[in-house]
Design a protein around this motif. Structure first.
Motif: not given
Length: 262
Positions: A85, A118, A122
């Motif tokens: 990330l 992202d 996640n």
């Protein structure tokens, strides 16, 4: 008795994000045929322990190291994803090595429609997370009669995990007519615990458990077994009664868990 669709189904085809060589980057549960493992030879004989407290402590002490090792592996993989990330946010893309590792994790944790974003990373982190050892220990105790069940003794299966290929495990004596499932047989306790973790971390039935865990993460609280247990309502056909029984086991054995840390 557990519901058919909530058990870990080993015959499900993996999503085709990667080649088989990339999938092998992470190990898969080692489910074995009956002829390969006659019994779980290194499983202690818990039935021979007469004193209840002594049996409980022996069971917990036997299983806990496998749980902690699996949690340690998961935490290391989480650190890798968090690093991906950071890399993505800093550079706008990932290196070939990082992409290879990330996509292999996405396959293992069944992230569909995966993309390098992202949002996808996640989603992966939500599944790639630990389970409190207390929760794992009481569920294993419940499902295996404290390590004395036939499925524990013959196939390291403390969790009642099912498989659906003929010969993949042990046929339950009380299986309904027309049913095809077997109780999975594993090559080691390490593989059985790994399969259990993967089941809870990927199966749609346990999304409530993962939602609770994610909320605890977002609130920067410790991952709590007493809250997570409500996410296991789909593990058994007994539903809420099953959850209440596990919750009671967590309460009754709290002092023993304290002893394990001393």
């Amino acid at each position: 008795m557990v519901t058919r669709d909530t058990r870990f189904i080993f015959s499900i085809a993996l999503i085709s994000l990667l080649s088989l060589s990339m999938i092998s980057y992470f190990r898969t549960p080692d489910v074995v045929e009956k002829e390969e493992v006659a019994s779980a030879k290194d499983l202690p004989d818990f039935a021979a322990i007469g004193d209840v407290k002594t049996k409980k402590i022996a069971f917990f002490r036997y299983l806990k190291p496998f749980v902690m090792a699996n949690n340690a592996e998961i935490l290391e993989m989480r650190r890798q994803v968090e690093g991906f990330l950071d890399e993505l946010q800093a550079k706008g893309s990932l290196s070939a090595k990082s992409l290879y590792q990330l996509q292999a994790m996405a396959v293992r944790y069944r992230i569909q429609s995966f993309s390098v974003s992202d949002e996808s990373l996640n989603r992966l982190l939500k599944r790639l997370d630990i389970l409190p050892y207390e929760l794992v220990l009481v569920q294993a105790a419940n499902e295996s009669a404290w390590g004395t069940s036939r499925f524990a003794r013959e196939g390291y299966n403390l969790f009642g995990l099912w498989c659906y290929r003929q010969g993949c495990g042990m046929v339950p004596k009380a299986r309904n007519d027309g049913a095809v499932h077997e109780v999975a047989r594993f090559a080691s306790m390490e593989e059985a615990v790994y399969a259990y973790f993967l089941n809870l971390n990927t199966h749609p039935t346990y999304k409530p458990l993962r939602d609770i865990r994610q909320a605890q993460r977002e609130e920067q609280r410790q991952i709590n077994a007493n809250e997570l247990v409500s996410g296991l309502v789909g593990y058994s056909e007994r539903g809420e009664a099953y959850v209440e029984e596990l919750a009671a086991m967590l309460r009754y054995n709290a002092k023993l868990f304290t002893e394990l840390t001393q």
